[in-house]
Write an enzyme that holds these catalytic residues in place. Structure first.
Site, PDB file in Angstrom:
ATOM      1  N   GLU A  26      -4.072  -7.763   5.619  1.00 14.63           N
ATOM      2  CA  GLU A  26      -3.741  -7.846   7.056  1.00 14.63           C
ATOM      3  C   GLU A  26      -4.204  -9.174   7.675  1.00 14.63           C
ATOM      4  O   GLU A  26      -4.659  -9.234   8.815  1.00 14.63           O
ATOM      5  CB  GLU A  26      -4.300  -6.639   7.799  1.00 14.63           C
ATOM      6  CG  GLU A  26      -3.663  -5.378   7.220  1.00 14.63           C
ATOM      7  CD  GLU A  26      -3.486  -4.246   8.178  1.00 14.63           C
ATOM      8  OE1 GLU A  26      -3.436  -4.500   9.383  1.00 14.63           O
ATOM      9  OE2 GLU A  26      -3.354  -3.118   7.699  1.00 14.63           O
ATOM     10  N   GLY A  27      -4.044 -10.230   6.880  1.00 15.52           N
ATOM     11  CA  GLY A  27      -4.431 -11.572   7.313  1.00 15.52           C
ATOM     12  C   GLY A  27      -5.831 -11.883   6.833  1.00 15.52           C
ATOM     13  O   GLY A  27      -6.784 -11.188   7.176  1.00 15.52           O
ATOM     14  N   THR A  65       0.846  -1.197   0.000  1.00 15.06           N
ATOM     15  CA  THR A  65       0.000   0.000   0.000  1.00 15.06           C
ATOM     16  C   THR A  65       0.885   1.252   0.000  1.00 15.06           C
ATOM     17  O   THR A  65       1.813   1.347   0.804  1.00 15.06           O
ATOM     18  CB  THR A  65      -0.917  -0.013   1.246  1.00 15.06           C
ATOM     19  OG1 THR A  65      -1.714  -1.194   1.192  1.00 15.06           O
ATOM     20  CG2 THR A  65      -1.816   1.217   1.291  1.00 15.06           C
ATOM     21  N   GLN A  96     -41.018  -8.681   5.378  1.00 13.82           N
ATOM     22  CA  GLN A  96     -40.154  -9.343   6.365  1.00 13.82           C
ATOM     23  C   GLN A  96     -38.826  -9.803   5.734  1.00 13.82           C
ATOM     24  O   GLN A  96     -37.775  -9.737   6.370  1.00 13.82           O
ATOM     25  CB  GLN A  96     -40.901 -10.539   6.963  1.00 13.82           C
ATOM     26  CG  GLN A  96     -40.240 -11.086   8.207  1.00 13.82           C
ATOM     27  CD  GLN A  96     -40.993 -12.278   8.764  1.00 13.82           C
ATOM     28  OE1 GLN A  96     -41.085 -13.313   8.106  1.00 13.82           O
ATOM     29  NE2 GLN A  96     -41.541 -12.155   9.938  1.00 13.82           N
TER      30      GLN A  96
HETATM   31  N1  CAA Z   1       2.561 -11.186  19.044  1.00 10.04           N
HETATM   32  C1  CAA Z   1       3.773 -11.587  19.503  1.00 10.04           C
HETATM   33  N2  CAA Z   1       4.370 -12.765  19.113  1.00 10.04           N
HETATM   34  C2  CAA Z   1       3.692 -13.513  18.222  1.00 10.04           C
HETATM   35  C3  CAA Z   1       2.430 -13.150  17.713  1.00 10.04           C
HETATM   36  C4  CAA Z   1       1.866 -11.933  18.168  1.00 10.04           C
HETATM   37  N3  CAA Z   1       0.686 -11.539  17.720  1.00 10.04           N
HETATM   38  N4  CAA Z   1       2.010 -14.103  16.845  1.00 10.04           N
HETATM   39  C5  CAA Z   1       2.963 -15.047  16.825  1.00 10.04           C
HETATM   40  N5  CAA Z   1       3.969 -14.692  17.667  1.00 10.04           N
HETATM   41  C6  CAA Z   1       5.197 -15.441  17.954  1.00 10.04           C
HETATM   42  C7  CAA Z   1       4.853 -16.833  18.515  1.00 10.04           C
HETATM   43  O1  CAA Z   1       4.705 -16.792  19.907  1.00 10.04           O
HETATM   44  C8  CAA Z   1       6.047 -17.638  18.080  1.00 10.04           C
HETATM   45  O2  CAA Z   1       7.108 -17.366  18.970  1.00 10.04           O
HETATM   46  P1  CAA Z   1       8.304 -18.451  19.227  1.00 10.04           P
HETATM   47  O3  CAA Z   1       9.016 -18.653  17.925  1.00 10.04           O
HETATM   48  O4  CAA Z   1       9.156 -17.803  20.268  1.00 10.04           O
HETATM   49  O5  CAA Z   1       7.634 -19.718  19.711  1.00 10.04           O
HETATM   50  C9  CAA Z   1       6.412 -17.039  16.730  1.00 10.04           C
HETATM   51  O6  CAA Z   1       5.876 -15.709  16.722  1.00 10.04           O
HETATM   52  C10 CAA Z   1       5.838 -17.795  15.550  1.00 10.04           C
HETATM   53  O7  CAA Z   1       4.447 -17.875  15.733  1.00 10.04           O
HETATM   54  P2  CAA Z   1       3.570 -18.970  14.999  1.00 10.04           P
HETATM   55  O8  CAA Z   1       4.169 -20.325  15.214  1.00 10.04           O
HETATM   56  O9  CAA Z   1       2.147 -18.758  15.409  1.00 10.04           O
HETATM   57  O10 CAA Z   1       3.793 -18.559  13.469  1.00 10.04           O
HETATM   58  P3  CAA Z   1       3.216 -19.172  12.140  1.00 10.04           P
HETATM   59  O11 CAA Z   1       4.300 -19.180  11.157  1.00 10.04           O
HETATM   60  O12 CAA Z   1       2.462 -20.435  12.397  1.00 10.04           O
HETATM   61  O13 CAA Z   1       2.152 -18.084  11.601  1.00 10.04           O
HETATM   62  C11 CAA Z   1       0.515 -16.408  11.403  1.00 10.04           C
HETATM   63  C12 CAA Z   1       1.580 -17.098  12.260  1.00 10.04           C
HETATM   64  C13 CAA Z   1      -0.485 -15.883  12.412  1.00 10.04           C
HETATM   65  C14 CAA Z   1      -0.188 -17.278  10.408  1.00 10.04           C
HETATM   66  C15 CAA Z   1       1.223 -15.238  10.685  1.00 10.04           C
HETATM   67  O14 CAA Z   1       2.134 -15.704   9.725  1.00 10.04           O
HETATM   68  C16 CAA Z   1       0.246 -14.286  10.038  1.00 10.04           C
HETATM   69  O15 CAA Z   1      -0.346 -13.452  10.719  1.00 10.04           O
HETATM   70  N6  CAA Z   1       0.069 -14.371   8.688  1.00 10.04           N
HETATM   71  C17 CAA Z   1      -0.726 -13.403   7.957  1.00 10.04           C
HETATM   72  C18 CAA Z   1       0.180 -12.314   7.466  1.00 10.04           C
HETATM   73  C19 CAA Z   1      -0.494 -10.994   7.390  1.00 10.04           C
HETATM   74  O16 CAA Z   1      -1.367 -10.632   8.168  1.00 10.04           O
HETATM   75  N7  CAA Z   1      -0.033 -10.202   6.448  1.00 10.04           N
HETATM   76  C20 CAA Z   1      -0.529  -8.878   6.307  1.00 10.04           C
HETATM   77  C21 CAA Z   1       0.419  -8.073   5.497  1.00 10.04           C
HETATM   78  S1  CAA Z   1       0.246  -6.346   5.768  1.00 10.04           S
HETATM   79  C22 CAA Z   1      -1.056  -5.839   4.827  1.00 10.04           C
HETATM   80  O17 CAA Z   1      -1.822  -6.566   4.277  1.00 10.04           O
HETATM   81  C23 CAA Z   1      -1.198  -4.375   4.896  1.00 10.04           C
HETATM   82  C24 CAA Z   1      -1.566  -3.623   3.708  1.00 10.04           C
HETATM   83  O18 CAA Z   1      -0.749  -3.240   2.900  1.00 10.04           O
HETATM   84  C25 CAA Z   1      -2.929  -3.113   3.636  1.00 10.04           C
END
Ligand code: CAA
Length: 365
Positions: A348-349, A143, A264
């Site tokens: 954003e997921g 973005t 309705q």
């Molecule tokens: N806060 C802090 N730590 C976090 C966390 C959070 N919210 N979520 C995960 N973690 C930590 C975990 O505790 C874990 O820590 P350790 O390695 O110490 O154990 C580590 O991060 C890895 O976590 P997961 O095992 O849960 O990770 P994962 O690989 O299985 O995936 C996921 C996590 C939630 C799927 C993540 O990859 C995700 O959110 N994916 C979607 C990506 C996303 O939202 N992208 C958006 C891009 S930005 C956008 O779209 C904006 C735009 O331009 C409009």
């Protein structure tokens, strides 16, 4: 003020910006001058230091005007979020403060062609080199990527460590090797620009790294926890717009001798929409309020984002249904809402990722 801005400055031109895919730079400049783009910046760095709850109220209003405009207006908050969360005082002064005093854009560079939902699978690298790093990689769906003067980039400093090898960097646009790709031609939210951003042998000093090496993934996730509440607020704005248009049309459109809203079949749709909008707003405000209390809101942000984004899509689709044939035409406002809402379930997921996070935070703990 945000509502008046949406009603007077955004709505009258939103159809034209959508049709022609115009990035309304002058509108954003006006929003900046009114302080509508700097609320999230703490007062000591020149912003208004609004709470996350305030920010959500503001984002709902702007998105009620046009969610494409809201996406681009909110992108600075997402891009500067990692600096505010993990940066030093000096990094905040150098990389955040200028955004409070000058009209500029920043972009959050996480997503890549091969790393969307699996954000930990980033292939962009940051190679140690003397007193700094050299970045190489390609980010996509960014973005404001074309307009940004600064990027927050997630790159791997150690590919053997997966998500534990990711680090976050601030990269000024003028750094040699930084370029943006073509503007994407999107289905909806067409007033917001999206593009690739490329990094080819881009050298940044160590002072531009946020937090320690390997902390990048957690910095990204913590930023997104905040940002998802904001997207939920935007979704509430879209759903509200859909409800208002559909209710007004339902009262005016007469078939079989009475306004269609008296049936309705129609008023149940509208009653469900009104209920779900209230629920989505309360979920959103709770996620924001928790962040304001300094509490982790991962689960609540995902509750809000999943529920509100799915609602926005459903409400916009139902609004098109209530408008019938007219709803399918570009002369009426609801088909734009339907196209715009779809993106809220993706960026954003995705809605599926939100459910994965919710399951991890509840069921699978
Ligand atoms: N806060 C802090 N730590 C976090 C966390 C959070 N919210 N979520 C995960 N973690 C930590 C975990 O505790 C874990 O820590 P350790 O390695 O110490 O154990 C580590 O991060 C890895 O976590 P997961 O095992 O849960 O990770 P994962 O690989 O299985 O995936 C996921 C996590 C939630 C799927 C993540 O990859 C995700 O959110 N994916 C979607 C990506 C996303 O939202 N992208 C958006 C891009 S930005 C956008 O779209 C904006 C735009 O331009 C409009």
């Amino acid at each position: 003020m945000a509502h008046k801005f949406a009603a007077n400055e955004i709505r009258p031109r939103a159809v034209e910006w959508d049709r022609d895919s115009v990035f309304p730079l002058e509108l954003f400049r006006k929003a900046f001058d009114l302080g509508l783009m700097t609320g999230f910046i703490p007062e000591i760095y020149g912003g208004q230091g609004l709470t996350m709850l305030d920010t959500c109220i503001l984002e709902e209003e702007i998105s009620w005007g046009c969610s494409g405009v809201a996406t681009s207006m909110n992108a600075n908050g997402l891009a500067l979020g990692p600096i505010l969360l993990a940066g030093t005082g000096e990094q905040k002064r150098v990389f955040v403060q200028p955004f409070a005093t000058e009209f500029r854009f920043a972009s959050f560079c996480l997503t890549e062609p091969g790393a969307g939902s699996d954000a930990g699978g980033i292939a962009t690298t940051a190679r140690r080199d003397g007193d700094g790093y050299v970045l190489n990689g390609r980010k996509c769906f960014i973005t404001n990527g074309v307009h940004a003067s600064q990027y927050t980039v997630f790159a791997s400093t150690d590919r053997s460590r997966g998500h534990k090898g990711l680090s976050a960097f601030v990269v000024p646009r003028e750094t040699p090797g930084v370029s943006s790709g073509k503007k994407e031609d999107k289905m909806g939210q067409r007033a917001s620009e999206t593009s690739d951003v490329l990094f080819e042998e881009v050298r940044v000093p160590e002072a531009n790294r946020l937090g320690a090496e390997g902390e990048g993934f957690k910095i990204a996730m913590r930023t997104i926890d905040y940002a998802r509440a904001g997207v939920a607020a935007m979704a509430v704005g879209v759903a509200r717009a859909a409800y208002e248009h559909a209710a007004e049309y339902g009262r005016q459109r007469v078939q079989f001798g009475q306004p269609i809203a008296m049936n309705q079949a129609i008023y149940f749709l509208l009653a469900d929409m009104a209920t779900d909008i209230e629920a989505a707003r309360l979920l959103t405000w709770k996620a924001a309020w928790l962040a304001d209390q300094g509490k982790r809101n991962t689960k609540e942000s995902s509750f809000a984002k999943a529920f509100a984004a799915d609602l926005a899509m459903r409400a916009a689709t139902d609004a098109v249904q209530i408008f019938g044939g007219y709803g399918y035409m570009k002369d009426y406002p609801v088909e734009k809402l339907m196209r715009d809402a779809k993106l809220l379930q993706i960026f954003e997921g995705t809605s599926q990722i939100q459910r994965m996070v919710i399951a991890k935070e509840t069921l699978l703990r």
